[in-house]
Write a protein that holds these residues in place. Structure first.
Motif, short mmCIF file in Angstrom:
data_model
loop_
_atom_site.label_atom_id
_atom_site.label_comp_id
_atom_site.label_asym_id
_atom_site.label_seq_id
_atom_site.Cartn_x
_atom_site.Cartn_y
_atom_site.Cartn_z
N THR A 157 -4.69 8.06 -5.47
CA THR A 157 -3.37 8.03 -6.59
C THR A 157 -4.12 7.33 -7.86
OG1 THR A 157 -1.97 7.46 -4.78
CG2 THR A 157 -1.36 6.78 -6.91
N PRO A 158 -4.04 7.84 -8.77
CA PRO A 158 -4.57 7.32 -10.32
C PRO A 158 -4.32 5.69 -10.22
CG PRO A 158 -3.46 9.18 -10.75
CD PRO A 158 -3.26 8.88 -9.33
N GLY A 159 -5.30 4.87 -10.44
CA GLY A 159 -5.48 3.59 -10.88
C GLY A 159 -4.98 2.62 -9.56
N GLY A 160 -5.04 3.32 -8.49
CA GLY A 160 -4.96 2.74 -7.06
C GLY A 160 -3.41 2.65 -6.84
N ALA A 163 -0.95 -1.42 -7.66
CA ALA A 163 -2.27 -1.79 -8.33
C ALA A 163 -2.12 -1.85 -10.01
CB ALA A 163 -3.37 -0.77 -7.91
N LEU A 164 -1.46 -0.70 -10.65
CA LEU A 164 -1.10 -0.93 -11.90
C LEU A 164 -0.26 -1.95 -12.31
CD1 LEU A 164 -0.63 3.09 -12.64
CD2 LEU A 164 -2.51 1.32 -13.56
N ARG A 165 1.01 -2.39 -11.64
CA ARG A 165 1.83 -3.38 -11.69
C ARG A 165 0.71 -4.91 -11.80
NH1 ARG A 165 6.99 -3.22 -8.28
NH2 ARG A 165 7.47 -5.03 -9.64
N ARG A 166 0.02 -5.01 -10.84
CA ARG A 166 -0.89 -6.28 -10.76
C ARG A 166 -1.56 -6.28 -12.14
NH1 ARG A 166 -1.74 -4.77 -5.24
NH2 ARG A 166 -3.67 -3.75 -5.70
N ARG A 167 -2.20 -5.00 -12.67
CA ARG A 167 -3.09 -5.29 -13.88
C ARG A 167 -1.99 -5.44 -15.02
NH1 ARG A 167 -5.09 -0.62 -11.14
NH2 ARG A 167 -7.38 -0.90 -10.78
N LEU A 168 -0.63 -4.81 -15.15
CA LEU A 168 0.25 -5.26 -15.99
C LEU A 168 0.86 -6.68 -16.19
CD1 LEU A 168 1.58 -1.45 -16.19
CD2 LEU A 168 0.34 -2.51 -17.95
N ALA A 169 0.61 -7.39 -14.97
CA ALA A 169 1.07 -8.60 -14.99
C ALA A 169 0.36 -9.51 -15.79
CB ALA A 169 1.00 -9.17 -13.39
N ALA A 183 -0.61 -6.31 -0.18
CA ALA A 183 -0.32 -5.89 -1.71
C ALA A 183 0.23 -7.29 -2.01
CB ALA A 183 0.72 -5.11 -1.70
N SER A 184 -0.67 -8.49 -1.69
CA SER A 184 -0.20 -9.81 -2.32
C SER A 184 -0.89 -10.20 -3.70
CB SER A 184 -0.19 -10.93 -1.19
OG SER A 184 -0.16 -12.02 -1.83
N PRO A 185 -0.30 -10.35 -4.53
CA PRO A 185 -1.01 -10.78 -5.74
C PRO A 185 -1.62 -12.04 -5.93
CG PRO A 185 1.49 -11.40 -6.13
CD PRO A 185 1.25 -10.55 -4.89
#
Length: 460
Positions: free
Chosen positions: A70-73, A77-83, A330-332
């Motif tokens: 899956t792109p970007g994980g 994974a994308l939500r964590r980066r966008l946080a 999947a914990s931040p």
């Protein structure tokens, strides 16, 4: 496939494009309609077992790779980066990210790579190597089914020969590999805990190692000898750019096998469920250390026999992490390089050897139940430096009810410590512990007032 739906539209699209096929041509090869294939590629339909089998047969690829393609994980994974505070003014929800990945998978992957590269700019090569290894471990959710199965079979074989695992491993090394174990005084191994002397055909272990660590060291050597082919395959499949990454990853996989040998999957999972994941009981039952058990708890993701999804952190007194595994949680709290000082993970150092429990709540209202305890990896000599770490385990509070450690705690509505992912990522106002303003926010000043914190920002 029966346990969870597999949405892998981006991966299917890549397979189609790499083979130079139109949707109509690929749909014909898979015996589905072009409109149905279009829905699959847009992640509006999951892959069925039948279609997955046809994909594997007609296009010669490893079906397991779909879960990591899956792109970007993936969305989380994308939500964590966008946080990151840089994007604080954007209102990107899960549905938008799903649409982004479906509509422009390469763009999502490009963003993820660029973000990871820029956010890590200036880091040392070793740190980059470790980050690459962490990404590969998390891609597998820290569960390596083939290694687990091989270690479990070997553990059953060793038990038939000797109920004492350490003795059974020592005998196996001696008889099958002509390698003896010798415990040496600290004066002989002053700066080593383990050394392999091939000339003398000896695995030399320091007397500083406790029984659990000696068993682990012996099991690690057995992994090097009997699981080499499987470990080599995993390392090769990771396709790291740096040699250092390969070595770090190989070390992790060797340790994984050793832990699986000491705590065989099926027996360990039964013991977890029977004791309420009581770590002290698990330590005694399997002759393992606290950190060894904690790490093993993050690996229980066998299909059809999953354990609870724990994450694990190991920090020093300065708050620096030397181990962190998200597993299936999947914990931040694992992904963030910074940690909130209000999290009681840090107070474990004030009560060495005692279990510290905490319920924390993040800014998105998710609640996590955590436990922590100090560990000393090996004994030190009188007058020398003795390493000390705090090992923390955490789980989504909604899933923590089976834990013995959580008995009597209101997991859904009880008191919880409000924390963030480090001051620079946290936007909680009036936190008296705050040491820095949130990144990307404009500071405002009022000379006539003074709040609990010297930092006030626009939009607070």
């Amino acid at each position: 496939m029966a346990e969870q739906k597999l949405f892998a539209g981006a991966a299917v699209r890549r397979i189609r494009r790499s083979n130079g096929l139109t949707q109509t041509a690929m749909a014909e090869a898979l015996a589905v309609s072009p409109s149905y294939l279009n829905l699959i590629e847009r992640n509006q339909r999951p892959l069925t077992a039948a279609i997955l089998l046809r994909l594997a047969e007609r296009f010669d690829f490893d079906a397991r790779s779909l879960t990591g393609a899956t792109p970007g994980g993936g969305v989380e994974a994308l939500r964590r980066r966008l946080a990151d505070p840089l994007f604080a003014d954007l209102n990107l929800d899960k549905l938008q990210l799903e649409d982004w990945i479906a509509a422009a998978p390469d763009a999502a992957e490009a963003f993820a790579r660029a973000f990871d590269r820029l956010s890590g700019a200036g880091q040392r090569q070793e740190a980059d190597a470790i980050a690459a290894v962490r990404a590969e471990i998390e891609r597998w959710r820290n569960h390596f089914a083939d290694l687990d199965a091989q270690a479990e079979a070997l553990a059953d074989e060793l038990r038939l020969a000797n109920a004492d695992l350490y003795g059974a491993i020592a005998e196996r090394l001696r008889v099958k590999h002509q390698l003896s174990i010798r415990i040496l005084p600290v004066d002989v191994l002053p700066d080593r805990l383990k050394r392999l002397d091939l000339h003398a055909r000896q695995l030399q272990l320091s007397e500083l190692l406790d029984p659990a660590s000696r068993t682990f060291a012996a099991a690690s050597e057995l992994a090097n000898l009997e699981a080499r082919a499987e470990i080599d395959g995993l390392v090769k499949g990771a396709d790291f750019a740096e040699r250092a990454s390969e070595r770090f990853y190989r070390r992790h996989l060797t340790s994984y096998f050793a832990a699986a040998l000491m705590m065989p999957y099926a027996r360990f999972l039964r013991a977890c469920e029977g004791t309420g994941y009581d770590i002290e009981l698990l330590q005694r039952r399997f002759g393992a250390g606290f950190e060894q058990v904690a790490h093993r708890l993050t690996t229980l993701q066998r299909v059809g026999a999953r354990g609870l999804p724990f994450f694990m952190l190991r920090i020093d007194r300065a708050g620096q992490s030397s181990k962190r595994y998200a597993g299936a949680s999947a914990s931040p709290l694992v992904e963030s390089d910074a940690r909130c000082p209000l999290w009681r993970l840090h107070t474990a150092f004030d009560r060495p050897g005692h279990l510290v429990k905490d319920m924390v709540e993040l800014e998105d209202s998710t609640r996590w139940f955590t436990i922590a305890r100090t560990v000393q990896p090996q004994a030190g000599r009188e007058g020398g430096i003795r390493a000390e770490f705090a090992v923390g385990l955490g789980i989504d509070a909604q899933l923590a009810a089976p834990l013995a450690a959580a008995r009597g705690i209101d997991l859904s509505a009880g008191e919880a410590t409000p924390i963030g992912l480090g001051c620079r990522a946290c936007t909680r106002p009036d936190c008296p512990q705050r040491s820095a303003p949130p990144a990307g926010r404009v500071l405002v000043f009022n000379e006539r007032e003074r709040g609990l914190t010297p930092f006030v920002w626009a939009g607070e």
